[in-house]
Design an enzyme around this catalytic site. Structure first.
Site, short mmCIF file in Angstrom:
data_model
loop_
_atom_site.label_atom_id
_atom_site.label_comp_id
_atom_site.label_asym_id
_atom_site.label_seq_id
_atom_site.Cartn_x
_atom_site.Cartn_y
_atom_site.Cartn_z
N ASP A 213 39.16 40.14 43.94
CA ASP A 213 40.31 40.43 43.09
C ASP A 213 39.86 41.09 41.80
O ASP A 213 38.88 41.84 41.78
CB ASP A 213 41.09 39.14 42.82
CG ASP A 213 42.58 39.37 42.70
OD1 ASP A 213 43.00 39.96 41.69
OD2 ASP A 213 43.33 38.97 43.60
N HIS A 255 45.17 38.51 37.30
CA HIS A 255 45.59 38.49 38.70
C HIS A 255 44.68 37.59 39.54
O HIS A 255 45.15 36.72 40.28
CB HIS A 255 45.62 39.91 39.26
CG HIS A 255 46.27 40.05 40.60
ND1 HIS A 255 45.59 39.90 41.78
CD2 HIS A 255 47.56 40.31 40.94
CE1 HIS A 255 46.42 40.09 42.79
NE2 HIS A 255 47.62 40.34 42.31
N SER A 429 50.78 39.10 46.98
CA SER A 429 49.52 38.69 46.35
C SER A 429 49.44 37.18 46.22
O SER A 429 48.34 36.61 46.27
CB SER A 429 49.41 39.29 44.94
OG SER A 429 48.92 40.59 44.95
#
Length: 480
Positions: A213, A255, A429
């Site tokens: 990520d 994220h 996600s």
């Protein structure tokens, strides 16, 4: 982060429908998150901004990206028409096919049409070559037009050589109502931390998960705001730590931390290693991300690799780099290595890779998103032939950097949001780490291999018919 749709119905029809409805894409015809009238061109505007974030980040690193259309061999002029992004002047090929490529460029006719020679460079994945192409003397694209000619001329089979695609995170995508990170209404995470009263002191016995990520915002680990991210469980090398400016949180910051937090909530006492594999605005070249995964396989020996990123591909061919990575690491023969990947956020049934490899390989699980009402989220990709399972991806709450964030996408562009260690976010996600966590918890509790644990998790799924997509879907994990 960024990516248009064909099989269900034409993309132009979808875009026109969204414009006529004058909404960001919700099934019910409105949105409590987007008050007031929306732009008729909102879908196009959002995609332009998202592609712009990637272009800017690559450019800052001295790199360039190009946009490919749904069909054709010319680069797009308007980023609203981008189907996928790729690296100009480069392709990926098998080592054994390099000779045939040289024959193509060294033919008498092509020596006049191209400048320079083919430069084939080995990657970290044995057998995978990154080839720098000779430049064309006409106005055709060095990658798209050349691949068509190589295939039409019979030098290589279709899909044997591919663009070096750009892989990007997918918290939000084309025709997707999932928001940029929002200030949560509650200080509690969702999904809530799963009770687990046993401490695993032997690190060798912990289930190992690698999150590929944007890196780890270290301040979240062991903090009062996100104590479920325990210091004994969540790790990142110095090169994988995400640097965040509190007064100006950058796009897609946090994220990877958010994803790791969701896994930690579902599967406590799991070792999670976060890789900063998407450094350019949440994106990276395909050739680079497989290098990162290869490093992770050698250094961390993960049993589950969680990837909340992907891309559409040229002619819907699978990612050549991932196929060779799997072959070299004998994924077909190893029940204890599993890739769990996001299905993407295009509201499309067009394959999104690496998730779409689930249709061909048992070592990939593809995850779509549902809302709490068990309906497929209006941003989620879908397709019974390649989406393995669905989990909630709407309005999850987890760890996020502290500071201020200025929205960069319409219709909220310019709005300033202040975060204090948690955020609310939506997208495939975040349904992906729910499934990753469910598999890891099953492995932890019952001593199963990754693939065997996935079979158990799949057996817990409930079947629902979704009228919008016209398919039965399989749903796992908590919903409310």
């Amino acid at each position: 982060m960024i990516e248009r749709e064909r099989p269900a119905f034409p993309i132009d029809f979808l875009k026109d429908l969204i414009r006529k409805l004058r909404i960001p894409g919700r099934r019910d015809g409105g949105s409590d998150r987007f008050p007031g009238p929306s732009s008729e061109n909102l879908a196009d505007d959002v995609l332009r901004v998202q592609v712009g974030v990637i272009r800017k980040a690559f450019k800052a690193a001295g790199l360039d990206v190009a946009g490919a259309p749904i069909e054709g061999k010319r680069r797009v002029v308007d980023d609203a028409d981008v189907r996928y992004l790729y690296r100009p002047g480069h392709i990926l090929a098998r080592r054994e096919d390099v000779g045939r490529l040289r024959e193509f460029f060294e033919s008498e006719e092509n020596q006049k049409r191209f400048r320079g020679k083919l430069d084939a460079r080995e990657t970290r994945v044995p057998g995978l070559v990154l080839a720098v192409l000779p430049s064309r003397t006409d106005e055709q694209d060095d990658v798209l037009a050349t691949l068509v000619e190589v295939e039409d001329g019979g030098f290589l089979e279709r899909g044997a050589a591919t663009p070096d695609h750009v892989v990007y995170v997918t918290p939000k995508g084309y025709l997707c109502p999932a928001t940029e990170p929002e200030v949560p209404r509650s200080r509690r995470p969702w999904p809530p931390p799963t009770p687990y009263d046993r401490e695993i002191t032997d690190e060798k016995t912990k289930i190992r998960v690698t999150v590929v990520d944007s890196g780890l915002w270290k301040d979240a680990v062991g903090s009062a705001e996100s104590p479920w991210l325990e210091t004994d469980d969540v790790f990142a090398g110095n090169e994988d730590l995400e640097q965040v400016i509190p007064t100006k949180i950058h796009e897609y910051a946090g994220h990877g931390t958010f994803v790791a937090g969701v896994i930690s909530c579902i599967a406590p006492e799991t070792r999670i290693d976060v890789e900063a594999a998407l450094p350019y605005g949440g994106a990276v070249f395909e050739s680079d991300i497989v290098d990162q995964i290869q490093d992770a396989l050698e250094e961390n020996k993960p049993q589950i690799i969680s990837i909340s990123a992907g891309t559409h591909t040229r002619d819907n061919h699978e990612l050549l780099s991932l196929v060779l990575l799997a072959q070299n690491n004998k994924f077909d023969e190893n029940d204890d290595v599993l890739i769990v990947a996001a299905a993407g956020n295009d509201s499309s049934n067009d394959p999104f890779y690496p998730a779409a490899s689930a249709k061909d390989y048992p070592w990939v699980v593809s995850v779509g998103s549902v809302d709490p009402d068990k309906k497929v989220s209006d941003f989620s990709n879908f397709g019974k032939d390649w989406v393995s399972v669905y989990a909630r991806g709407r309005n999850l709450v987890n760890a996020f950097p502290k500071g201020t964030y200025t929205c960069h996408e319409p219709p909220n562009k310019g709005k300033v949001r202040k975060f204090d260690g948690l955020a609310q976010w939506s997208g495939t996600s975040f349904s992906t780490p729910i499934v990753t966590g469910l598999i890891a918890a099953e492995m932890r509790d019952n001593g199963l291999t990754a693939r065997a644990a996935w079979d158990v998790v799949r057996q817990t799924a409930i079947t629902e018919y979704d009228a919008r997509i016209g398919e039965d879907i399989q749903i796992v994990g908590p919903l409310t």
